[in-house]
Design a protein around this motif. Structure first.
Motif, PDB file in Angstrom:
ATOM      1  N   ASP A 340      40.032  49.438  29.252  1.00 15.31           N
ATOM      2  CA  ASP A 340      40.560  48.889  30.501  1.00 15.31           C
ATOM      3  C   ASP A 340      39.411  48.324  31.341  1.00 15.31           C
ATOM      4  O   ASP A 340      38.952  48.958  32.295  1.00 15.31           O
ATOM      5  N   PRO A 341      38.935  47.119  31.005  1.00 17.50           N
ATOM      6  CA  PRO A 341      37.791  46.540  31.716  1.00 17.50           C
ATOM      7  C   PRO A 341      38.018  46.421  33.223  1.00 17.50           C
ATOM      8  O   PRO A 341      37.153  46.764  34.018  1.00 17.50           O
ATOM      9  N   ALA A 342      39.182  45.912  33.600  1.00 15.14           N
ATOM     10  CA  ALA A 342      39.460  45.717  35.027  1.00 15.14           C
ATOM     11  C   ALA A 342      39.546  47.044  35.759  1.00 15.14           C
ATOM     12  O   ALA A 342      39.043  47.186  36.887  1.00 15.14           O
ATOM     13  N   GLY A 343      40.188  48.036  35.131  1.00 14.40           N
ATOM     14  CA  GLY A 343      40.328  49.342  35.765  1.00 14.40           C
ATOM     15  C   GLY A 343      38.996  50.032  35.967  1.00 14.40           C
ATOM     16  O   GLY A 343      38.735  50.624  37.016  1.00 14.40           O
ATOM     17  N   VAL A 344      38.109  49.945  34.973  1.00 12.78           N
ATOM     18  CA  VAL A 344      36.787  50.561  35.085  1.00 12.78           C
ATOM     19  C   VAL A 344      35.952  49.823  36.131  1.00 12.78           C
ATOM     20  O   VAL A 344      35.257  50.446  36.943  1.00 12.78           O
ATOM     21  N   ALA A 345      36.033  48.504  36.127  1.00 19.95           N
ATOM     22  CA  ALA A 345      35.287  47.723  37.124  1.00 19.95           C
ATOM     23  C   ALA A 345      35.677  48.128  38.534  1.00 19.95           C
ATOM     24  O   ALA A 345      34.823  48.232  39.427  1.00 19.95           O
ATOM     25  N   ALA A 346      36.967  48.376  38.745  1.00 20.08           N
ATOM     26  CA  ALA A 346      37.443  48.772  40.076  1.00 20.08           C
ATOM     27  C   ALA A 346      36.855  50.104  40.520  1.00 20.08           C
ATOM     28  O   ALA A 346      36.741  50.363  41.719  1.00 20.08           O
ATOM     29  N   LYS A 347      36.478  50.947  39.560  1.00 21.14           N
ATOM     30  CA  LYS A 347      35.887  52.247  39.899  1.00 21.14           C
ATOM     31  C   LYS A 347      34.418  52.130  40.303  1.00 21.14           C
ATOM     32  O   LYS A 347      33.809  53.123  40.704  1.00 21.14           O
TER      33      LYS A 347
END
Length: 443
Positions: A340-347
């Motif tokens: 989940d690239p987008a989800g991890v980036a958001a973290k």
């Protein structure tokens, strides 16, 4: 005003030494002030270094907190003769490329073998006109009309054509004209020259097909062949070479950036621990021992791992150890990012509000809070200690005045003592003389 003293002329005492020893005792309060000032200066130096290190951390954390840093698409090719690059505007994709032809430069060669100093103009004195591959014409200064001057004139014209004299035998040469750029265009031509038959090789565009769709480029690089993806054909590419180009998320670069920030945080935490260490039986206290500013910064940096105070980043590869440092699990991070690239980036990146900021953004905030030029906690601490140093400097200067007065007083006292003793000795000597001069009587 300095006061002179007479050291032991009458008493035999080293009064200068006595005064110096008494002044050392008088100066004990000033010495304590100087020692305190030295300690304060060491603290200021340590705080300034801490401020510099923390400001650098804030800068690097802010970079990792931007969404652009997490645009990690990478283009790969299955063929060594076809390379591809992707920008942040690319999208994950895969496509097949078939090489048609490479781009090449236009060339014109002449068949006559002539000496370098031979005149090669058809009509001496008439102009030589060069037609470049882009169709533009240029009047060439051929100098004396020799082959050497003609080639030099073409190159000096900077018309997009390079002239080369190629040796073909003993003192014989032929002229070769080559376009400076690749791509299809006009034939290169010269007028008013006697150089034999001209053989023209037109330039050509590079060609390929992508999914059966033809594409061409004046160079071997096809810029933005698809949005955000450029493809370059190697010089060794041949007609019919096939390559599959894939564009996908690549965690290696962003993983390295996260690791670098973790390492930087740990280095700062280690530095704070060293500077704030308490004295033990074997080691001296750190220069910032007991300093609340440094310890508060340490706590703030470590607490960034917990976004809402309860949820950690352990599932993304970051957690704390029992020594109060950060640990980064690169494999766990890569797995989470691939899923989940987008989800991890958001973290990790900045959110819409501070409450939704990711880890890198929280680190940047904690570091900036400490180093702000006006309101930073480290900045305020440096200002406070600097004020203390200024006050101590004034107190030390005041003590210089007091000690100078005290030394003058002691010098006057001991000078008076020596003078009094000298007078007494003179009187004693006079009395002794008087007594010695009295007549003596015998019984």
């Amino acid at each position: 005003m300095a006061t002179s003293s007479i050291s032991g002329l009458a008493s035999g005492l080293d009064t200068a030494s006595i005064i110096n020893q008494l002044m050392q005792l008088e100066a004990i309060p000033q010495t304590k002030l100087k020692n305190q000032q030295s300690v304060e200066n060491d603290v200021i130096k340590a705080l300034r270094q801490l401020n510099t290190d923390t400001a650098l951390l804030a800068s690097n954390a802010a970079k990792l907190a931007t969404a652009g840093t997490w645009q990690t698409l990478k283009a790969t090719s299955t063929s060594s003769t076809v390379t591809a690059t992707a920008t942040s505007s690319a999208s994950p994709s895969s496509f097949t490329i078939v090489v048609g032809q490479l781009a090449k430069s236009a060339q014109t060669s002449y068949s006559a073998d002539v000496a370098l100093d031979a005149n090669v103009l058809t009509v001496p004195g008439d102009p030589v006109v060069l037609t470049a591959a882009d169709g533009t014409t240029h009047t060439i200064n051929a100098g004396t009309g020799t082959l050497t001057d003609l080639a030099a004139g073409i190159n000096a014209a900077k018309a997009g054509v390079t002239a080369t004299t190629v040796r073909t035998g003993t003192n014989t040469y032929r002229l070769l004209l080559t376009a400076d750029t690749t791509g299809a265009g006009s034939a290169i031509d010269l007028t008013n020259v006697s150089l034999g038959t001209a053989t023209t090789d037109l330039g050509q565009d590079a060609q390929l097909t992508i999914g059966g769709i033809p594409a061409s480029s004046k160079t071997n690089t096809f810029t933005d062949l698809v949005p955000g993806v450029s493809v370059t054909l190697a010089a060794s590419a041949k007609n019919g070479d096939t390559a599959t180009v894939s564009v996908a998320q690549d965690s290696s670069s962003v993983k390295g950036s996260v690791k670098a920030l973790v390492d930087q945080v740990n280095a700062l935490l280690t530095s704070i621990d060293t500077q704030t260490a308490n004295k033990t039986s074997t080691t001296a206290a750190g220069v910032l021992a007991g300093d609340s500013t440094a310890r508060s910064l340490r706590s703030a940096l470590l607490n960034t791992v917990f976004g809402d105070g309860t949820t950690s980043l352990a599932q993304y590869g970051i957690q704390t150890d029992r020594y109060g440092k950060l640990v980064f699990d690169a494999e766990k991070f890569a797995t989470a990012y691939a899923a989940d690239p987008a989800g991890v980036a958001a973290k990790f990146t900045s959110g819409a509000t501070s409450a939704t900021d990711g880890w890198a953004a929280r680190v940047a905030t904690a570091a900036k809070t400490a180093t702000d030029s006006y309101t930073g906690t480290i900045t305020s601490a440096i200002t406070g200690h600097t004020t203390t140093v200024d006050r101590l400097t004034k107190s030390i200067a005041d003590w210089d005045d007091r000690l100078e007065i005290r030394r003058a007083s002691l010098q006057r006292t001991y000078t008076a003592l020596e003078t009094a003793l000298s007078n007494l000795q003179s009187q004693g000597n006079w009395l002794a003389g008087q007594i010695a001069s009295l007549p003596t009587y015998s019984s």
